[in-house]
Design a protein around this motif. Structure first.
Motif, PDB file in Angstrom:
ATOM      1  N   LEU A 112      44.602  41.496  32.209  1.00  0.00           N
ATOM      2  CA  LEU A 112      43.548  42.350  32.758  1.00  0.00           C
ATOM      3  C   LEU A 112      42.882  43.211  31.695  1.00  0.00           C
ATOM      4  N   CYS A 160      48.529  42.132  37.801  1.00  0.00           N
ATOM      5  CA  CYS A 160      48.449  43.591  37.704  1.00  0.00           C
ATOM      6  C   CYS A 160      48.456  43.997  36.239  1.00  0.00           C
ATOM      7  N   THR A 161      48.208  45.294  35.993  1.00  0.00           N
ATOM      8  CA  THR A 161      48.111  45.785  34.621  1.00  0.00           C
ATOM      9  C   THR A 161      49.453  45.823  33.906  1.00  0.00           C
ATOM     10  N   GLU A 189      52.446  48.802  40.517  1.00  0.00           N
ATOM     11  CA  GLU A 189      51.016  48.625  40.261  1.00  0.00           C
ATOM     12  C   GLU A 189      50.372  47.779  41.352  1.00  0.00           C
ATOM     13  N   GLN A 190      49.098  48.027  41.596  1.00  0.00           N
ATOM     14  CA  GLN A 190      48.363  47.277  42.602  1.00  0.00           C
ATOM     15  C   GLN A 190      47.838  45.975  41.991  1.00  0.00           C
ATOM     16  N   THR A 194      38.272  40.248  47.254  1.00  0.00           N
ATOM     17  CA  THR A 194      37.641  40.445  45.950  1.00  0.00           C
ATOM     18  C   THR A 194      37.210  41.888  45.753  1.00  0.00           C
ATOM     19  N   ARG A 247      45.545  42.565  41.512  1.00  0.00           N
ATOM     20  CA  ARG A 247      44.137  42.236  41.684  1.00  0.00           C
ATOM     21  C   ARG A 247      43.982  40.723  41.755  1.00  0.00           C
ATOM     22  N   LEU A 248      42.902  40.314  42.380  1.00  0.00           N
ATOM     23  CA  LEU A 248      42.617  38.885  42.504  1.00  0.00           C
ATOM     24  C   LEU A 248      42.111  38.340  41.178  1.00  0.00           C
ATOM     25  N   ASP A 272      37.016  45.947  44.336  1.00  0.00           N
ATOM     26  CA  ASP A 272      37.824  47.127  44.646  1.00  0.00           C
ATOM     27  C   ASP A 272      38.128  47.232  46.132  1.00  0.00           C
ATOM     28  N   LEU A 296      47.210  36.378  41.690  1.00  0.00           N
ATOM     29  CA  LEU A 296      47.293  37.836  41.673  1.00  0.00           C
ATOM     30  C   LEU A 296      47.867  38.282  40.342  1.00  0.00           C
ATOM     31  N   LEU A 349      41.366  45.449  47.308  1.00  0.00           N
ATOM     32  CA  LEU A 349      42.701  45.870  46.896  1.00  0.00           C
ATOM     33  C   LEU A 349      43.580  46.201  48.101  1.00  0.00           C
ATOM     34  N   CYS A 356      52.686  44.216  44.460  1.00  0.00           N
ATOM     35  CA  CYS A 356      53.082  43.301  43.393  1.00  0.00           C
ATOM     36  C   CYS A 356      54.591  43.056  43.434  1.00  0.00           C
TER      37      CYS A 356
END
Length: 641
Positions: A406, A161-162, A247-248, A219, A250-251, A221, A159, A224, A230
């Motif tokens: 990312l 995140c941005t 932040e959310q 996987t 992502r895989l 959107d 995982l 999510l 996070c």
């Protein structure tokens, strides 16, 4: 590279110094043959018993300080390394290297599909051959399906995140849909991997409660909402963000290209305009020379190894240069220092442009030597170029100041993408590497470029490129911009850059056929300037870590006859592309946001290590006459063509 967990330190692989700058630096994952490791933060790098010298480049060091907003950075250090590894892999050299940790730390047995974390003691590490670090591997030590311990491999999901956080995938949480196993507090999981890189081919099972779930649900959107929040983890630093992260996540999959983007700074070691070789050397060695406060102290230290490069001058000359350099760094009048002013960003290109265009080249040194033909620009090229310079020697220093996940960092908008720290505390040094090479500097005719710019600025093709840039910026940042003053045209390099960049690529592709280096071994630096300070320079040079790039094959192509042949061939090659007419007619149009026009892999694109802009801002129609509008060409015709 050496792993620091579990147990004793041991070698698990090797990379080049330049690899640690651009491909696998601090915080990145290195996918080894049998498992993946992560490069640890600078706090864990050790230089004990290692003979090393910091890389001297004052301009780059100052740029690093300002970019990282850390005035404590005092050194540019090469990676720790010790000679003797080949002769005695079990000796001291075998215990020196860049520290890593296994990550992701969840493993899957290739025989029984058991999925468990590394700290469960179900796995055994083996690396019995010191000369074969590629054979380092983990085994499942309690597998009952095979007589021989079967190989264990990394479970490849993570995982991120941005904000740059990276974490293990929560397999137990995922398979139980956010709940806990009803049968036991410590369930046993299995991963059924049916091959390929698609999540739909991987199923996670709980062997205790028999629940299962396909990774396809995590996987894209739509996945999510299936992932937890996070935790703000930085495994390369061993830290978690206090109060978590908003932040959310992502895989991510091990080996994904967006798991790590380097933020690097690069500078050529050039003397200031009009500076003598002695002054340049003093500036380069200032970290050691700044303690010399009187001639007697210089005489005491004169025979030390650090001062050997200065022995070609007399001690009084050296001390005078040291005093002059100190005066420029410590301005004061009557003992009162001026009030501090806002610190601007360091311009790394302007000093290079000034030294390449100065009428009188600086004294030659081992790091930088220029040669200008007394006859000037060849007669056949006078209308195109105003100056040709052979760069017989140059030194390029690269420094890693941070990284992102990312999304790649944007040099024009550094605050839009979160830059991850290299150390837990503010570091006093950053990783760096240097390469030596040669090059050719070409300065285009200023009247030619100015007249072309004035004519092309209002064309439909130029407007299409500007609109595509706005669309590109909007698509990239629209989901995270939190302010109203965001200008979509910030960072637009301008039409002059498009012309210079396109011409540079044409020349690189042609030069690579004759110079003895591959196109991937060449690099470019474009000096286009701004509207208030226009420039018109192209530097094509070698930056090859293994060959040192000083074979002379590139410089020799700046000789008059060779240069005429190269430029004419590049011009002729640009007229036709094997993908025409599709390539010749291409212009960026909505909703597309690609940043090139008549350009493709068959005519203009080069390797990512060569291009400074990722094969963006290219268009053949701005150099040669193609398509319907021949008036856009910078060089519409060629004498005798």
């Amino acid at each position: 590279m050496a792993t620091t967990a579990p147990g004793p330190r041991c070698r698990v692989g090797s990379v080049r110094p330049s690899h640690l700058m651009f491909t696998a630096g601090v915080g990145s994952l290195v996918d080894l043959p049998n498992f993946a490791v992560q490069i640890r933060g600078l706090d864990d790098w050790r230089y004990d018993n290692v003979l090393w010298e910091p890389l001297a480049e004052p301009r780059l060091l100052e740029a690093v300080r300002r970019t990282t907003r850390n005035p404590n950075v005092a050194q540019l250090r090469p990676a720790p390394w010790m000679d003797g590894l080949d002769s005695d892999p079990n000796g001291p050299a075998g215990r020196i290297g860049v520290p890593t940790i296994p990550f992701p730390a969840w493993f899957r047995c290739t025989a029984c599909n058991t999925l468990a974390a590394l700290d469960t003691n179900w796995w055994t590490f083996e690396n019995s051959q010191a000369r074969r670090p590629d054979l380092a591997r983990y085994f499942h030590n309690s597998c009952s399906t095979k007589r021989k311990k079967p190989l264990a491999v990394t479970a490849r999901f993570m995982l991120s995140c941005t904000e740059g956080h990276l974490d293990e995938f929560p397999y137990q949480w995922f398979v139980h849909r956010g709940d806990v196993c009803q049968m036991t507090a410590h369930p046993t999981l299995s991963m059924e991997d049916h091959g390929g890189n698609q999540g739909a081919n991987v199923t996670i099972r709980c062997t205790n409660c028999r629940k299962k779930r396909n990774m396809n649900e995590a996987t894209g959107d739509r996945g999510l909402a299936q992932l937890p929040s996070c935790r703000g983890r930085h495994p390369h630093l061993g830290t978690f963000k206090q109060n978590g992260c908003t932040e959310q996540p992502r895989l991510l999959v091990v080996g994904a290209s967006n798991q790590w983007f380097a933020r690097t700074l690069t500078a050529l070691a050039v003397p200031a305009t009009g500076q003598s070789a002695l002054a340049a050397k003093v500036a380069q060695l200032w970290d050691k020379l700044q303690k010399v406060k009187n001639p007697d102290f210089l005489e005491i230290l004169w025979d030390e190894s650090a001062y050997l490069p200065l022995h070609q001058w007399e001690q009084p000359e050296v001390y005078a240069a040291i005093a002059a350099h100190r005066a420029t760094l410590e301005p004061a009048e009557n003992g009162v220092s001026p009030a501090p002013a806002p610190v601007p960003a360091v311009d790394l290109l302007t000093p290079e442009w000034e030294i390449f265009t100065t009428p009188t080249p600086p004294d030659p040194t081992a790091d930088f030597t220029l040669l200008r033909d007394p006859a000037g620009v060849p007669e056949a090229l006078e209308g195109v170029f105003s100056d040709v310079v052979q760069v017989e020697r140059l030194r390029e220093v690269r420094a890693l100041v941070g990284f992102t996940r990312l999304d790649a960092p944007d040099p024009e908008e550094p605050d839009l993408v979160k830059l991850v720290d290299l150390a837990r505390d503010a570091p006093t040094w950053v990783p760096a590497s240097e390469v030596r090479g040669e090059g050719i500097f070409l300065r285009l005719s200023d009247p030619l470029l100015s007249n072309w710019h004035q004519h092309v600025a209002s064309s439909d093709a130029a407007q299409a490129h500007r609109e595509a840039y706005q669309q590109f910026r909007h698509n990239r940042y629209s989901d995270r911009i939190k302010r109203d003053d965001f200008n979509l045209m910030d960072g637009w390099p301008g039409l002059r850059y498009l012309a210079l960049h396109t011409l540079s690529h044409l020349l690189i592709r042609t030069i690579a056929l004759e110079c003895g280096y591959s196109s991937a071994s060449l690099s470019e630096r474009i000096y286009a300037g701004t509207e208030t300070d226009p420039r018109s320079g192209i530097l094509i040079y070698t930056a090859v870590p293994d060959a040192e790039g000083t074979l002379g094959g590139l410089v020799s192509l700046a000789e008059p006859q060779a240069l005429q042949r190269i430029v004419r061939r590049a011009w002729h090659d640009a007229l036709r592309c094997s993908s025409d007419p599709l390539c010749a007619e291409r212009l960026p149009q909505p909703p597309a946001d690609f940043l090139h026009g008549a350009a493709c892999h068959a005519c203009l694109f080069v390797s990512e290590t060569t291009c400074e802009r990722g094969n963006r801002f290219l268009d053949r129609r701005f150099i040669v006459p193609i398509g319907d509008d021949h008036k856009l060409a910078l060089i519409p015709g060629w004498a005798g063509a």
